[in-house]
Design a protein around this motif. Structure first.
Motif, PDB file in Angstrom:
ATOM      1  N   THR A 292      41.455  40.749  41.952  1.00  0.00           N
ATOM      2  CA  THR A 292      41.119  39.411  41.062  1.00  0.00           C
ATOM      3  C   THR A 292      41.353  39.228  42.868  1.00  0.00           C
ATOM      4  OG1 THR A 292      43.150  38.951  40.918  1.00  0.00           O
ATOM      5  CG2 THR A 292      42.078  39.089  38.883  1.00  0.00           C
ATOM      6  N   GLY A 293      41.747  39.466  43.967  1.00  0.00           N
ATOM      7  CA  GLY A 293      41.999  38.683  45.063  1.00  0.00           C
ATOM      8  C   GLY A 293      42.126  36.803  45.535  1.00  0.00           C
ATOM      9  N   GLY A 294      42.890  36.820  44.746  1.00  0.00           N
ATOM     10  CA  GLY A 294      43.015  35.379  44.179  1.00  0.00           C
ATOM     11  C   GLY A 294      41.915  34.078  43.338  1.00  0.00           C
ATOM     12  N   LEU A 295      41.625  35.176  42.953  1.00  0.00           N
ATOM     13  CA  LEU A 295      40.859  33.704  42.288  1.00  0.00           C
ATOM     14  C   LEU A 295      41.451  33.491  41.320  1.00  0.00           C
ATOM     15  CD1 LEU A 295      37.248  36.188  41.529  1.00  0.00           C
ATOM     16  CD2 LEU A 295      37.647  34.334  42.674  1.00  0.00           C
ATOM     17  N   SER A 297      45.262  32.644  40.963  1.00  0.00           N
ATOM     18  CA  SER A 297      45.379  31.312  42.056  1.00  0.00           C
ATOM     19  C   SER A 297      44.190  30.268  41.932  1.00  0.00           C
ATOM     20  CB  SER A 297      46.226  31.698  43.185  1.00  0.00           C
ATOM     21  OG  SER A 297      45.503  31.684  44.211  1.00  0.00           O
ATOM     22  N   GLY A 298      43.098  30.527  42.405  1.00  0.00           N
ATOM     23  CA  GLY A 298      42.075  29.304  42.749  1.00  0.00           C
ATOM     24  C   GLY A 298      42.200  28.952  41.085  1.00  0.00           C
ATOM     25  N   VAL A 314      50.651  36.247  46.178  1.00  0.00           N
ATOM     26  CA  VAL A 314      50.220  36.749  47.097  1.00  0.00           C
ATOM     27  C   VAL A 314      48.674  37.991  46.983  1.00  0.00           C
ATOM     28  CG1 VAL A 314      51.062  38.925  48.525  1.00  0.00           C
ATOM     29  CG2 VAL A 314      52.913  36.793  48.216  1.00  0.00           C
ATOM     30  N   VAL A 315      48.090  37.357  47.841  1.00  0.00           N
ATOM     31  CA  VAL A 315      46.870  38.794  47.131  1.00  0.00           C
ATOM     32  C   VAL A 315      47.292  39.790  47.928  1.00  0.00           C
ATOM     33  CG1 VAL A 315      44.590  39.155  47.819  1.00  0.00           C
ATOM     34  CG2 VAL A 315      45.114  36.740  47.512  1.00  0.00           C
ATOM     35  N   SER A 316      47.838  40.189  47.327  1.00  0.00           N
ATOM     36  CA  SER A 316      47.827  41.909  48.352  1.00  0.00           C
ATOM     37  C   SER A 316      46.506  42.958  47.755  1.00  0.00           C
ATOM     38  CB  SER A 316      49.752  42.433  47.688  1.00  0.00           C
ATOM     39  OG  SER A 316      48.968  42.382  45.814  1.00  0.00           O
ATOM     40  N   TYR A 317      45.532  42.579  48.366  1.00  0.00           N
ATOM     41  CA  TYR A 317      44.485  44.048  47.711  1.00  0.00           C
ATOM     42  C   TYR A 317      45.258  45.030  48.897  1.00  0.00           C
ATOM     43  CZ  TYR A 317      39.448  43.616  46.937  1.00  0.00           C
ATOM     44  OH  TYR A 317      38.257  43.874  46.239  1.00  0.00           O
ATOM     45  N   ALA A 318      45.551  45.481  49.604  1.00  0.00           N
ATOM     46  CA  ALA A 318      45.963  46.448  50.085  1.00  0.00           C
ATOM     47  C   ALA A 318      47.607  47.237  49.773  1.00  0.00           C
ATOM     48  CB  ALA A 318      45.461  46.621  52.392  1.00  0.00           C
ATOM     49  N   ARG A 406      36.404  41.010  37.678  1.00  0.00           N
ATOM     50  CA  ARG A 406      37.184  40.224  37.617  1.00  0.00           C
ATOM     51  C   ARG A 406      37.514  38.706  36.881  1.00  0.00           C
ATOM     52  NH1 ARG A 406      35.411  39.112  43.680  1.00  0.00           N
ATOM     53  NH2 ARG A 406      37.563  38.917  44.110  1.00  0.00           N
TER      54      ARG A 406
ATOM     55  N   THR B 292      42.627  25.478  49.244  1.00  0.00           N
ATOM     56  CA  THR B 292      41.511  26.704  48.776  1.00  0.00           C
ATOM     57  C   THR B 292      41.866  27.414  47.286  1.00  0.00           C
ATOM     58  OG1 THR B 292      41.396  27.761  50.101  1.00  0.00           O
ATOM     59  CG2 THR B 292      39.752  26.453  50.060  1.00  0.00           C
ATOM     60  N   GLY B 293      43.539  28.021  47.193  1.00  0.00           N
ATOM     61  CA  GLY B 293      44.160  28.268  46.654  1.00  0.00           C
ATOM     62  C   GLY B 293      43.779  29.746  46.531  1.00  0.00           C
ATOM     63  N   GLY B 294      42.873  30.175  47.518  1.00  0.00           N
ATOM     64  CA  GLY B 294      42.984  32.354  47.210  1.00  0.00           C
ATOM     65  C   GLY B 294      41.093  32.024  46.481  1.00  0.00           C
ATOM     66  N   LEU B 295      40.575  30.912  46.765  1.00  0.00           N
ATOM     67  CA  LEU B 295      39.155  30.955  46.249  1.00  0.00           C
ATOM     68  C   LEU B 295      38.670  31.467  47.694  1.00  0.00           C
ATOM     69  CD1 LEU B 295      38.146  27.493  44.899  1.00  0.00           C
ATOM     70  CD2 LEU B 295      38.463  29.713  43.944  1.00  0.00           C
ATOM     71  N   SER B 297      39.971  34.601  49.792  1.00  0.00           N
ATOM     72  CA  SER B 297      40.522  35.802  49.453  1.00  0.00           C
ATOM     73  C   SER B 297      39.809  36.137  48.280  1.00  0.00           C
ATOM     74  CB  SER B 297      41.795  36.445  49.632  1.00  0.00           C
ATOM     75  OG  SER B 297      42.130  35.440  48.280  1.00  0.00           O
ATOM     76  N   LEU B 311      43.162  43.373  53.719  1.00  0.00           N
ATOM     77  CA  LEU B 311      44.102  43.670  53.505  1.00  0.00           C
ATOM     78  C   LEU B 311      45.114  42.257  52.140  1.00  0.00           C
ATOM     79  CD1 LEU B 311      46.204  44.156  56.571  1.00  0.00           C
ATOM     80  CD2 LEU B 311      44.636  45.445  55.189  1.00  0.00           C
ATOM     81  N   GLY B 313      46.171  38.106  51.549  1.00  0.00           N
ATOM     82  CA  GLY B 313      46.849  36.442  52.272  1.00  0.00           C
ATOM     83  C   GLY B 313      47.684  36.482  50.962  1.00  0.00           C
ATOM     84  N   ARG B 406      36.717  22.401  47.591  1.00  0.00           N
ATOM     85  CA  ARG B 406      37.343  23.361  47.529  1.00  0.00           C
ATOM     86  C   ARG B 406      36.156  24.593  48.176  1.00  0.00           C
ATOM     87  NH1 ARG B 406      39.904  24.776  42.419  1.00  0.00           N
ATOM     88  NH2 ARG B 406      41.656  25.936  43.727  1.00  0.00           N
TER      89      ARG B 406
END
Lengths: 430, 430
Positions: A292-295, A297-298, A314-318, A406, B292-295, B297, B311, B313, B406
């Motif tokens: 979800t890459g931050g969506l 938390s967003g 934490v966006v832990s994509y890798a 996502r 932006t809270g993750g938007l 990333s 990577l 965020g 945002r």
């Protein structure tokens, strides 16, 4: 019934370059003031198409038309003129309005310091030419709105002309409904009630069967306008009825509760976002996200005041970020893969301890289009929620494309957070 | 010109409960195959409104109508029947189609293990009743689509009937345009070219002045259909023209380049997301986000293959997270406030060093509605991009509500990443 139509103008909307947000918003607002929206039509910026759109609505005997767009300073902005023609009214320069435009543009010049103010003024002066006898709605941006009644002996709908940008249109609509001929029309509107039931975890066809059963059991659904729809993986049941039929609605709600009670998460306009935000009162939460890459938390940060519960995430994509920033064991990752129950658990407890929140929630999945295997197809997602001792962990295969997977994952995560906060935890033995 | 209309059915769309995505999508697809979309109309699930919508389009002499929605299993799903009546065709059960439905529903039963399959089958059997003589488009979900030509001696548009869910509608549209009467109609479509110019950092009214100047300078804009629109803070200039007028378009593009060249970031369908994704090739990036809270990333992760550069965020919504997870100095925070240049810098360099990326980008601002001050009003946002040695740092006051601020912030951040990657860096002395 006072029936209303919405005419969205703009080639950029018609051709799909931008998505219209005004039609749905206006429609919802119309119902709220007792109007019945009959149709929303989108046409391009060609004057003939706009005029035909207005005429088609007059032929259906609508009482009110709201237009959106086509009030800007460019040559393709023609709505005021076409509405003047439609209502049989001449166009003329409104001198007081013209005089107010430089003051309106002052704000603009401070935001765009390198602007050629002369050319901007010339472009915007056009916006002060309006149909004679119309009521002017003060601009929120640079474009004034209009209320234009049929001229002379002519009969037909009142037309409210509003600018296209939603943040201008919305306050100007609120002014329009309190103004002149529109306020007078609305004073005759009946009161309609609208109620909402929201459910998660059921396909629409099963609900269809339930509705038939409820009708067979004697609830008079002909008194209610029941609309069901799938939205972001949830089912919404919107019901509109006249105030006198509130008891019919109560029986309907009771019947739905009996069949699907545990799947209902809202009996009001409150969305899952609202419900979760309320349940989080007094607690803090942090997110650990992969696909979800931050969506997520967003989305948790969408609501004003979100800082009361959302610490961050934490966006832990890798995979390296999963290890370094969340403390997920590298061996755990290599043995199970990033999309697995142990990693989902390690991400959730990792972010909880790193950020010091009361709750940790994780999402790790394969959004596609690549990366799927036979065992873990595209759409496979693991979710974990924990407070450090109790857990709620689930996996799903979510259908659809990358964006669907996502987006839907954020919805599923919110529902799991809700259930966790309501006390649903996994059996520790399992 | 082959003109087409789009009729979206669904009370849930008309009343604003869900936002239509099919109208804009279909419209764009129509242009791509040489059709001219004339209007998009949304009506509720009432059969009369659907029929009136179809008739209004026939009166405008459209050649093709595409409907979306109303093919589901519930009683309010009536489109097939209404289209049958419109085209003068009886309804009948399609036995082979009915036979294929259980197989279609098998996938459903594996996703929803507690389902009452009997009631689901009964509900879905309705979907096999179609107008006699129509061409069936195989279901992607559970609902078949239809191509229905006028029956008997009747004249009028061909109607393509598609289901509402976009992930069913989209592949079925692609099938429809290759099938029977629709393929035959499209073989007569002219070729229209569409070109796009995207700009950032200019108000629409200044562009209006430029367009007038370009016309005065002798570019024959009557040969081009130029549409300008504001979208997420950017300006898009979409131009449609017949293939023979490509030289006119070339002069137009050249003139725009001369006036606004540095503000143009795309001369194609490529969005800022596409441009940034391409520029990031061979590099890695990490984000540090507050308002932006993750938007941001989340947006960087939108594209398939994003793992090549993103990577991950840190969403540092709370100040403690800025300190603990990003290493922002606590004194720096208390002296300058979270929305400040020093903190934006510390967040960007913090995430770069914590996650080991080539680039770090930060966003910190006041999204509102609360939290604004006279010095830092709602909408104040600081942005920083760094590779550890060079910097690009900016602040802005973004107009609009919380969601606007945002969303717009993610757009601004992407433009700063683009400029940084193209070599625009702050003067180290400043």
């Amino acid at each position: 019934m006072i029936r209303a139509g919405i005419l969205i103008t703009g080639t950029e909307v018609l051709t799909g370059i931008i998505t219209d947000r005004n039609g749905p918003w206006l429609s919802e607002q119309m119902r709220a003031v007792g109007l019945q929206p009959a149709q929303i039509t989108v046409v391009g910026d060609r004057p003939d198409d706009v005029l035909n759109g207005l005429k088609a609505m007059r032929e259906q005997n609508l009482d009110l038309i709201v237009t959106s767009g086509g009030l800007g300073p460019t040559a393709d902005d023609l709505t005021a003129e076409v509405v003047g023609e439609f209502q049989g009214r001449e166009m003329a320069l409104d001198v007081p309005l013209e005089g107010r435009i430089p003051a309106i543009l002052k704000g603009l010049s401070s935001r765009w310091p390198n602007l050629d103010m002369e050319s901007v003024l010339a472009a915007n002066r056009k916006q002060a030419v309006v149909p004679v006898g119309s009521t002017i709605l003060e601009p929120v941006g640079t474009a004034p709105g209009l209320i234009v009644s049929p001229g002379g002996e002519q009969k037909g709908p009142i037309v409210i002309v509003l600018p296209g940008p939603p943040r201008e249109l919305q306050p100007m609509w609120r002014t329009a409904i309190k103004t002149g001929a529109v306020a007078e029309l609305l004073s005759h509107a009946p009161t309609l009630d609208r109620e909402m039931i929201r459910m998660f975890g059921i396909p629409e066809s099963e609900l269809a069967a339930s509705l038939r059963k409820i009708e067979d059991d004697g609830v008079d659904l002909s008194r209610l306008e029941v609309t069901t729809c799938l939205r972001r993986g949830e089912i919404e049941i919107a019901t509109t009825f006249e105030s006198g039929d509130r008891r019919v609605y109560a029986s309907f709600l009771e019947a739905i509760e009996q069949i699907h009670g545990p799947l209902i998460f809202s009996r009001s306009e409150a969305t899952i976002d609202d419900v979760v935000s309320e349940l989080l009162e007094g607690k803090t939460i942090a997110t650990a996200e992969s696909c979800t890459g931050g969506l997520l938390s967003g989305r948790l940060a969408d609501k004003p005041g979100a800082s009361a519960y959302l610490l961050g995430g934490v966006v832990s994509y890798a995979n390296d970020v999963k290890t370094e920033a969340l403390g997920v064991d590298a061996d755990l990752l290599s043995e199970n893969g990033a999309v697995s129950e142990p990693v989902a658990r390690a991400m959730a407890s990792g972010v909880l301890s790193k950020l010091g929140s009361d709750l940790g929630v994780s999402v790790t999945g394969i959004a596609g289009p690549g990366g799927g295997t036979e065992e873990k197809p595209v759409g496979s997602v693991w979710f974990a929620v924990t407070d450090g001792s109790d857990w709620l962990v689930r996996d799903l295969v979510i259908p659809g494309g990358r964006a669907d997977v996502r987006d839907r994952s954020t919805t599923v995560a919110l529902h799991l957070i809700r259930r966790f906060l309501l006390g649903e935890h996994d059996d520790p033995a399992s």
